[in-house]
Design a protein around this motif. Structure first.
Motif, short mmCIF file in Angstrom:
data_model
loop_
_atom_site.label_atom_id
_atom_site.label_comp_id
_atom_site.label_asym_id
_atom_site.label_seq_id
_atom_site.Cartn_x
_atom_site.Cartn_y
_atom_site.Cartn_z
N TRP A 1 -5.55 1.11 6.94
CA TRP A 1 -4.84 0.99 5.66
C TRP A 1 -5.74 1.38 4.49
O TRP A 1 -6.94 1.09 4.48
CB TRP A 1 -4.39 -0.45 5.47
N THR B 1 0.84 -1.19 0.00
CA THR B 1 0.00 0.00 0.00
C THR B 1 0.88 1.24 0.00
O THR B 1 2.03 1.21 0.42
CB THR B 1 -0.91 0.06 1.24
N THR C 1 -3.77 5.62 -4.40
CA THR C 1 -2.40 5.44 -3.92
C THR C 1 -1.55 4.99 -5.11
O THR C 1 -2.02 4.93 -6.24
CB THR C 1 -2.33 4.37 -2.81
N ALA D 1 -9.06 4.75 -3.52
CA ALA D 1 -8.93 3.87 -2.37
C ALA D 1 -10.03 4.13 -1.36
O ALA D 1 -10.69 5.18 -1.36
CB ALA D 1 -7.57 4.09 -1.70
N THR E 1 -6.82 0.78 0.76
CA THR E 1 -6.79 -0.25 -0.27
C THR E 1 -7.85 0.05 -1.32
O THR E 1 -8.81 0.77 -1.07
CB THR E 1 -7.04 -1.64 0.32
N SER F 1 -8.30 -4.54 4.28
CA SER F 1 -7.90 -3.58 5.29
C SER F 1 -8.99 -3.57 6.35
O SER F 1 -10.14 -3.23 6.06
CB SER F 1 -7.74 -2.19 4.68
#
Length: 632
Positions: free
Chosen positions: A525, A433, A557, A563, A527, A535
């Motif tokens: 996180w 990530t 990202t 994301a 994702t 995540s």
């Protein structure tokens, strides 16, 4: 993705994990150089690669293209004992002659002068690559030059000795220039002073555990491997200075004990810190350790990490259709870049080709490829000196870095400069990530909200780190900084502890001095919806709702176009404690977070968590921070 030049057939007997051999490294170097040289100016002094210019301007960018590709060519030719089948050195010799000429009225190719870093700094950076390239190829290039060209080259290079570098790894650029001049009999008091100054600063930047801060302060990142270790170790190796090599090599060995765990099973380095567009340069320290013998890794493991990093980017679009290394991560990615990034900046990736200094019969190339550390077992490693905690899980090959010590804040900036740096300020980074871009919801971030203002994490103060069998912890504190209004709330302080256990991340925060009505937000996180990753974030204590809301980060990202980021919220007036469990995994059978933890006790100054199924209990105490983990 297809690679726009031919590579040898894979060798899965010698390299069962990557298929790459020394011949692949040579072919990649040749392919990159062939593609870049299509963009040279007539006199060959500049490589004007296409793309957005840097803040330094087009001519400086052209010098960057020359210098950084020269470094790859130098490793390629020197590693082959001077064999130069593509006539690379003749091109660089012609470019050196044209670039160091005194500028005339119609001149379009002479190199910019090397001045102070805040006036015209980029040429000083490139002087190190020019000098190192000349040193590596001295028998076949430097010694064949006309005396006048050698004198002009020395005059240009000495600009690095006479001007002020940026207050960080830049001091190793004049150090490298001085080392070259001394190696060809042109040393004097000026070169000696430049080398002495750099080494004195380097000693002051050393923090332990094999890690240097990048200047004063607490900036820890990939510059450790591709600059702060590379230049002094390679200098000692080339000069045959046994004492210097023993001193710097011992630190490199220690550094590699941690760095070798920071590559994912897919070959990706941690997406952490600045200048990530240099990509596979992140493996330069691993290769250098193998070349000089200062490494804890076997030759087969060293090659697996280095070749894994090289192949990772080649397979994921780092090259344009015409074979150039484009600015970005996999492919183009604006948020990965800095203002100093130009079209040729990615070619600092050339530093990875230091591996070619190991001859063809060296064990680095002849030993059978072995597993990287992340492929062998679950690992948790604490690095107290930089304040980092590394967590690797074998099942999915992901490496995570929990950041309790690196902030990229200069001492003179104090804690009053607001703003969150995505490359340093987040609490966790990984090999799968990337941080979300500024302006989007920040991932892995804790923020205090008061009076309509949201805080950033700036200066980070480590409180300790440690590890045991299969678990580890790291802790820090910071004063939240606000972009609008007064930058500080008097007395407001956040203490943070991360405990890594298997794939789980126990995240504990104690907030003190929060004003009435203040709220806390904490994210996990980032994702993408099409990524094979989960995540997860779950509140255990101190949150309004244990189940997080999912927020969208439309700029995505380095891995995904957009994301989703989980976020918890809660009240934090006065003194409050907030406990959550987070996880990033590619394991489709992973146990839900709410089922991983049983009893959670929060008392005055302590937090205790019981883990389901393992018989383990984690106890965290504040004032001072102490973490214990073991069976009940």
């Amino acid at each position: 993705m297809s690679i726009p030049f031919e590579l040898p057939a894979e060798n899965r007997d010698l390299s069962p994990r990557t298929g790459y051999t020394r011949a692949h490294w040579e072919a990649v170097a040749d392919g990159l150089l062939t593609a870049a040289w299509r963009w040279s100016t007539p006199g060959r002094a500049l490589l004007d690669l296409p793309g957005r210019p840097s803040r330094s301007g087009v001519r400086s960018d052209g010098l960057e293209g020359y210098a950084r590709t020269f470094l790859a060519a130098a490793f390629r030719v020197a590693g082959a004992g001077g064999d130069d089948p593509h006539g690379l050195l003749e091109r660089y010799a012609q470019g050196l002659a044209a670039g160091t000429r005194t500028p005339g009225r119609d001149d379009t190719e002479s190199w910019p002068l090397i001045l102070d870093h805040d006036v015209q700094g980029q040429p000083m950076v490139e002087s190190a690559s020019v000098a190192l390239g000349l040193r590596l190829t001295a028998p076949w290039l430097w010694k064949q030059l006309d005396a006048g060209v050698r004198d002009r080259a020395e005059d240009w290079l000495r600009g690095a000795l006479r001007h002020t570098p940026a207050p960080n790894n830049w001091y190793l650029f004049p150090y490298t220039v001085a080392g070259f001049l001394e190696s060809v009999g042109r040393g004097d008091a000026e070169t000696a002073a430049a080398r002495r100054r750099a080494l004195e600063l380097l000693e002051g930047w050393y923090r332990g555990d094999g890690w240097y801060a990048d200047g004063d302060g607490r900036a820890f990142d990939h510059y450790n491997g591709w600059a702060l270790h590379l230049y002094p170790v390679l200098d000692a190796h080339l000069s045959g200075d046994a004492d210097a090599l023993a001193h710097h090599g011992a630190r490199l060995r220690t550094h590699l004990e941690g760095l070798s765990l920071m590559s994912g099973a897919d070959g990706a380095p941690l997406h952490f810190g600045r200048s990530l567009t240099y990509r596979f340069a992140a493996s330069a320290a691993v290769a250098l350790g193998a070349v000089t013998g200062h490494t804890p890794l076997t030759p087969g493991a060293s090659r697996r990490i280095a070749s894994g990093g090289l192949r990772y980017f080649l397979d994921r679009g780092a090259l344009t259709a015409d074979g150039l290394l484009g600015p970005g991560w996999h492919g183009p990615h604006e948020a990965t870049l800095q203002s100093y990034s130009g079209p040729a900046s990615p070619y600092w990736a050339s530093k990875a080709f230091v591996a070619l200094l190991a001859p063809a019969d060296d064990a680095l190339w002849t030993a059978r490829e072995e597993a990287a550390p992340v492929e062998e077992a679950d690992r948790v490693l604490a690095l107290p000196a930089p304040g980092l905690l590394v967590q690797a899980t074998r099942a999915d090959g992901i490496v995570r870095l929990h950041n309790h010590g690196s902030d990229h804040v200069r001492p003179h900036e104090g804690e009053t400069a607001a703003g969150d740096d995505p490359h340093y300020g987040r609490q966790a980074y990984s090999t799968r990530t990337g941080p979300t871009a500024p302006g989007n919801v920040p991932d892995n971030h804790l923020s205090v909200e008061t009076g309509g203002r949201r805080s950033a994490r700036r200066r980070i103060h480590p409180l300790g780190a440690g590890h045991g069998d299969g678990w580890g912890w790291a802790a820090s504190w910071h004063r939240p900084v606000f972009a609008e209004g007064p930058p500080m709330v008097p007395g407001l302080r956040v203490e943070s502890v991360t405990v890594a256990h298997g794939r789980y991340e126990l995240r504990v925060h104690r907030v003190t001095g929060a004003p009435e009505g203040a709220r806390l937000t904490h994210t996990g996180w980032a994702t993408g919806p099409e990524e094979p990753l989960t995540s997860a974030l779950y509140g255990l204590h101190g949150w309004d709702d244990p189940v997080p809301e999912l927020l969208r980060a439309p700029q995505g990202t380095a891995w995904t176009r957009w994301a989703r980021v989980p976020r918890l919220t809660g009240r934090c007036a006065g003194t409050s404690v907030h406990v959550s469990l987070a996880s990033l995994t590619a394991d489709t059978d992973a146990v839900p977070l709410r089922a991983a933890v049983g009893e959670v006790r929060v008392r005055e100054g302590t937090v205790e968590v019981a883990w389901v199924g393992t018989g383990a209990r984690t106890r965290i105490a504040f004032e001072p921070v102490e973490v214990r983990h073991g069976e009940r």
